[in-house]
Scaffold this active site. Structure first.
Site, PDB file in Angstrom:
ATOM      1  N   LYS A  13       8.859 -11.774 -18.027  1.00  0.00           N
ATOM      2  CA  LYS A  13       9.047 -10.316 -17.948  1.00  0.00           C
ATOM      3  C   LYS A  13       8.426  -9.651 -19.192  1.00  0.00           C
ATOM      4  O   LYS A  13       7.369 -10.059 -19.624  1.00  0.00           O
ATOM      5  CB  LYS A  13      10.527  -9.967 -17.786  1.00  0.00           C
ATOM      6  CG  LYS A  13      11.185 -10.729 -16.639  1.00  0.00           C
ATOM      7  CD  LYS A  13      12.503 -10.160 -16.252  1.00  0.00           C
ATOM      8  CE  LYS A  13      13.174 -11.069 -15.233  1.00  0.00           C
ATOM      9  NZ  LYS A  13      14.291 -10.475 -14.568  1.00  0.00           N
ATOM     10  N   HIS A  97       7.731  -8.668  -7.163  1.00  0.00           N
ATOM     11  CA  HIS A  97       9.014  -8.965  -7.814  1.00  0.00           C
ATOM     12  C   HIS A  97       9.962  -7.787  -7.564  1.00  0.00           C
ATOM     13  O   HIS A  97       9.518  -6.641  -7.476  1.00  0.00           O
ATOM     14  CB  HIS A  97       8.793  -9.190  -9.315  1.00  0.00           C
ATOM     15  CG  HIS A  97      10.024  -9.682 -10.009  1.00  0.00           C
ATOM     16  ND1 HIS A  97      11.021  -8.831 -10.437  1.00  0.00           N
ATOM     17  CD2 HIS A  97      10.441 -10.936 -10.323  1.00  0.00           C
ATOM     18  CE1 HIS A  97      11.990  -9.559 -10.992  1.00  0.00           C
ATOM     19  NE2 HIS A  97      11.660 -10.835 -10.938  1.00  0.00           N
ATOM     20  N   GLU A  99      11.794  -6.163  -9.413  1.00  0.00           N
ATOM     21  CA  GLU A  99      11.681  -5.065 -10.385  1.00  0.00           C
ATOM     22  C   GLU A  99      10.466  -4.196 -10.067  1.00  0.00           C
ATOM     23  O   GLU A  99      10.459  -2.994 -10.309  1.00  0.00           O
ATOM     24  CB  GLU A  99      11.635  -5.639 -11.813  1.00  0.00           C
ATOM     25  CG  GLU A  99      13.020  -6.132 -12.230  1.00  0.00           C
ATOM     26  CD  GLU A  99      13.026  -7.327 -13.156  1.00  0.00           C
ATOM     27  OE1 GLU A  99      12.006  -7.613 -13.799  1.00  0.00           O
ATOM     28  OE2 GLU A  99      14.086  -7.995 -13.230  1.00  0.00           O
ATOM     29  N   GLU A 168      14.530 -14.159  -3.898  1.00  0.00           N
ATOM     30  CA  GLU A 168      15.308 -13.746  -5.056  1.00  0.00           C
ATOM     31  C   GLU A 168      16.242 -12.609  -4.649  1.00  0.00           C
ATOM     32  O   GLU A 168      15.820 -11.437  -4.608  1.00  0.00           O
ATOM     33  CB  GLU A 168      14.392 -13.241  -6.173  1.00  0.00           C
ATOM     34  CG  GLU A 168      13.392 -14.266  -6.671  1.00  0.00           C
ATOM     35  CD  GLU A 168      12.934 -13.937  -8.082  1.00  0.00           C
ATOM     36  OE1 GLU A 168      13.138 -14.768  -8.963  1.00  0.00           O
ATOM     37  OE2 GLU A 168      12.398 -12.839  -8.297  1.00  0.00           O
TER      38      GLU A 168
HETATM   39  C1  PEP Z   1      13.418 -13.257 -12.213  1.00  0.00           C
HETATM   40  O1  PEP Z   1      13.122 -12.424 -13.043  1.00  0.00           O
HETATM   41  O2  PEP Z   1      12.605 -13.528 -11.311  1.00  0.00           O
HETATM   42  C2  PEP Z   1      14.727 -13.921 -12.303  1.00  0.00           C
HETATM   43  C3  PEP Z   1      15.071 -14.720 -11.352  1.00  0.00           C
HETATM   44  O3  PEP Z   1      15.476 -13.640 -13.419  1.00  0.00           O
HETATM   45  P1  PEP Z   1      16.838 -14.408 -13.883  1.00  0.00           P
HETATM   46  O4  PEP Z   1      16.589 -15.882 -13.779  1.00  0.00           O
HETATM   47  O5  PEP Z   1      17.065 -13.959 -15.289  1.00  0.00           O
HETATM   48  O6  PEP Z   1      17.930 -13.966 -12.941  1.00  0.00           O
END
Ligand code: PEP
Length: 254
Positions: A13, A97, A99, A168
């Site tokens: 990130k 992603h 975000e 995710e």
């Molecule tokens: C990500 O940013 O893709 C992620 C899974 O973050 P985290 O492992 O911190 O939850």
């Protein structure tokens, strides 16, 4: 029994975009150097890509960008093209992603354009999909994920196994709330079924990663699930020891 080699990717990130990125990359190379049978990828910010790619050269660690633009060049202030990423030494790119989708408004259509452009340019896409907490509570998880996967199905299907899907759940990212193995496996199996609807080759060869608060202590159970072929790791990828412990527990293909 699967032949798919597991893939562990670290999404840094907006961290370690300067000299500290090289130190982290070098520590990861050292910690993961002997761990054969698993693909390892790190995704620094744009500013660290070239230096990190130089640092990991000749090792088993590959480099991903966290985003890209689908147009090859032009008046797109602040954006980066596929060729620029290739010039930096990237071989992978994370696309869509959560975000990017939820903070920067990226749509399925936009993610599809990027996926198509990445594959055409020779960059392997890691396409992220996942539902918000509200969507899960409304019973819409599979509907949302299916629309996100559906948008890139034809592009991934053009070159089976080249691209990767990362499931995710948005509510599990950076929150410490991890999806239970059954919850994750249910969605991974549904994604695999959707890929099979395009072709058996696509379903058999596409790696589907889990992401969302993966840590050394929960990675073993998640990575042991039938349709989980690796992990996209955020927070725990910022520490070489935690990251390498996740790589260590990833099962080798049988
Ligand atoms: C990500 O940013 O893709 C992620 C899974 O973050 P985290 O492992 O911190 O939850």
């Amino acid at each position: 029994m699967t032949e798919r080699q597991q893939l562990i990717a670290g999404n840094w990130k907006m961290h370690h975009g300067g000299p500290s990125g090289c130190a982290l990359a070098s520590a990861i190379v050292l910690a993961c150097g002997d761990l054969a049978g698993v693909d390892v990828v790190v995704a620094p910010p744009f500013t660290g890509l070239a230096a990190v790619a130089h640092e990991v050269e000749g090792s088993r660690v590959s480099v991903a960008a966290q985003n890209m633009h689908h147009e090859p060049k032009g008046a797109f202030t602040g954006e980066v093209s596929t060729q620029m990423l290739l010039d930096c030494g990237c071989t992978w790119v994370i696309l869509g992603h959560s975000e990017r989708r939820h903070v920067f408004g990226e749509t399925n259509d936009f993610v599809q354009k990027k996926t198509k452009a990445a594959i055409a340019a020779g960059l392997r896409p890691i396409v992220c999909v996942g539902e918000t907490l509200e969507e899960r509570e409304a019973g819409k998880t599979l509907e949302v994920v299916s629309a996100q996967v559906g948008a890139v199905l034809a592009d991934l299907g053009g070159r089976p196994g080249y691209g990767v899907v990362a499931y995710e759940p948005v509510w599990a990212i950076g929150t410490g709330k991890v999806a239970g193995p059954e919850q994750a496996q249910e969605v991974h199996a549904a994604i695999r079924k959707q890929l099979a609807g395009h072709s058996a080759d696509l379903a058999e060869n596409t790696r589907i990663l889990y992401g969302g608060s993966v840590k050394p202590d929960n990675a073993g159970t998640l990575l042991g699930c039938h349709d989980i072929d690796g992990a996209l790791v955020g927070g725990a990828s910022l520490d070489a020891e935690s990251f390498s412990k996740i790589v260590e527990v990833a099962p080798s293909p049988v």
